[in-house]
Design a protein around this motif. Structure first.
Motif, PDB file in Angstrom:
ATOM      1  N   ILE A   1     -12.347  69.993  32.962  1.00 25.25           N
ATOM      2  CA  ILE A   1     -12.801  69.772  31.599  1.00 25.25           C
ATOM      3  C   ILE A   1     -13.495  68.415  31.523  1.00 25.25           C
ATOM      4  O   ILE A   1     -12.930  67.396  31.912  1.00 25.25           O
TER       5      ILE A   1
ATOM      6  N   ASN B   1     -19.752  76.236  29.353  1.00 28.60           N
ATOM      7  CA  ASN B   1     -19.533  75.890  27.950  1.00 28.60           C
ATOM      8  C   ASN B   1     -18.772  77.028  27.300  1.00 28.60           C
ATOM      9  O   ASN B   1     -19.185  78.186  27.375  1.00 28.60           O
TER      10      ASN B   1
ATOM     11  N   TYR C   1     -14.290  68.109  24.962  1.00 26.59           N
ATOM     12  CA  TYR C   1     -13.977  69.198  24.039  1.00 26.59           C
ATOM     13  C   TYR C   1     -14.126  68.708  22.617  1.00 26.59           C
ATOM     14  O   TYR C   1     -14.172  67.499  22.356  1.00 26.59           O
TER      15      TYR C   1
ATOM     16  N   SER D   1     -16.791  78.389  23.786  1.00 24.69           N
ATOM     17  CA  SER D   1     -16.637  78.185  22.346  1.00 24.69           C
ATOM     18  C   SER D   1     -15.911  79.382  21.754  1.00 24.69           C
ATOM     19  O   SER D   1     -15.901  80.464  22.321  1.00 24.69           O
TER      20      SER D   1
ATOM     21  N   LEU E   1      -6.267  70.821  27.818  1.00 23.47           N
ATOM     22  CA  LEU E   1      -7.577  70.175  27.937  1.00 23.47           C
ATOM     23  C   LEU E   1      -7.496  68.711  28.356  1.00 23.47           C
ATOM     24  O   LEU E   1      -8.424  68.200  28.976  1.00 23.47           O
TER      25      LEU E   1
ATOM     26  N   TYR F   1     -13.407  75.665  18.255  1.00 27.57           N
ATOM     27  CA  TYR F   1     -13.394  74.746  19.390  1.00 27.57           C
ATOM     28  C   TYR F   1     -14.652  74.934  20.228  1.00 27.57           C
ATOM     29  O   TYR F   1     -15.288  75.989  20.213  1.00 27.57           O
ATOM     30  N   SER F   2     -15.002  73.882  20.953  1.00 27.17           N
ATOM     31  CA  SER F   2     -16.025  73.982  21.996  1.00 27.17           C
ATOM     32  C   SER F   2     -15.560  73.104  23.145  1.00 27.17           C
ATOM     33  O   SER F   2     -15.018  72.015  22.947  1.00 27.17           O
ATOM     34  N   ILE F   3     -15.751  73.616  24.351  1.00 24.69           N
ATOM     35  CA  ILE F   3     -15.252  72.959  25.564  1.00 24.69           C
ATOM     36  C   ILE F   3     -16.389  72.888  26.568  1.00 24.69           C
ATOM     37  O   ILE F   3     -17.081  73.874  26.802  1.00 24.69           O
TER      38      ILE F   3
ATOM     39  N   GLU G   1      -4.884  71.727  23.418  1.00 22.62           N
ATOM     40  CA  GLU G   1      -5.219  70.328  23.689  1.00 22.62           C
ATOM     41  C   GLU G   1      -4.414  69.777  24.863  1.00 22.62           C
ATOM     42  O   GLU G   1      -4.934  69.011  25.672  1.00 22.62           O
TER      43      GLU G   1
END
Length: 153
Positions: free
Chosen positions: A119, A71, A122, A73, A96, A136-138, A93
């Motif tokens: 990924i 995770n 997100y 962020s 991602l 952002y968080s992924i 993006e």
């Protein structure tokens, strides 16, 4: 390496540039550096539990280690705090959404032997009062390339 605020960056997360093929095109994406990424890494074991009649509990059989769950962020900060960091967010993006395993350079990940991630999702939430910042968080999992030798895995 220094951040936009002039502070030293300990362990940036770098998505290396790459490409992938669609039915009609080859899509390329540029390298993206996340200067202030916070990375949370966890793992679990794959264990098969078998119930046996007349026995209390289950018999456990260790199969393997699972994928690392990653995770990530942080925030993308514009050079001008009065302008949204649109170019940087679009570049992230584009990385991602790539339907491929992504090569990463990150001391915390590389230390555990993770050099590629996939990924899973997100999020780009808004943050009140921060025009020049995008949070952002992924969510991702580790990946290891499979090398085929004469058509065998």
């Amino acid at each position: 390496m220094l951040s936009k605020l002039g502070t030293p960056i300990y362990a940036p997360l770098i998505f290396k540039a790459g490409s992938y093929d669609t039915r009609t095109d080859t899509i390329t994406y540029d390298e993206v550096v996340l200067e202030n990424a916070l990375i949370d890494i966890s793992n679990s074991k794959n264990i098969v539990k078998t119930e046996i009649q007349g026995r209390k509990g289950t018999v456990k059989e260790y199969v393997s280690l699972g994928d690392y769950i990653v995770n990530i962020s942080g925030s993308i900060i514009s050079d001008n705090q009065k302008e949204y960091p649109e170019i940087e967010v679009k570049a992230l993006e584009k990385v991602l959404i790539a339907p491929v395993s992504l090569q990463v350079i990150s001391e915390p990940l590389n230390r555990l032997g993770v050099y590629e991630i996939v990924i899973e999702g997100y999020n780009f939430p808004t943050k009140q009062g921060f025009i020049g910042t995008q949070v952002y968080s992924i969510s991702a999992v580790s990946d290891e390339p499979i090398e085929l030798n004469n058509g065998e895995i």
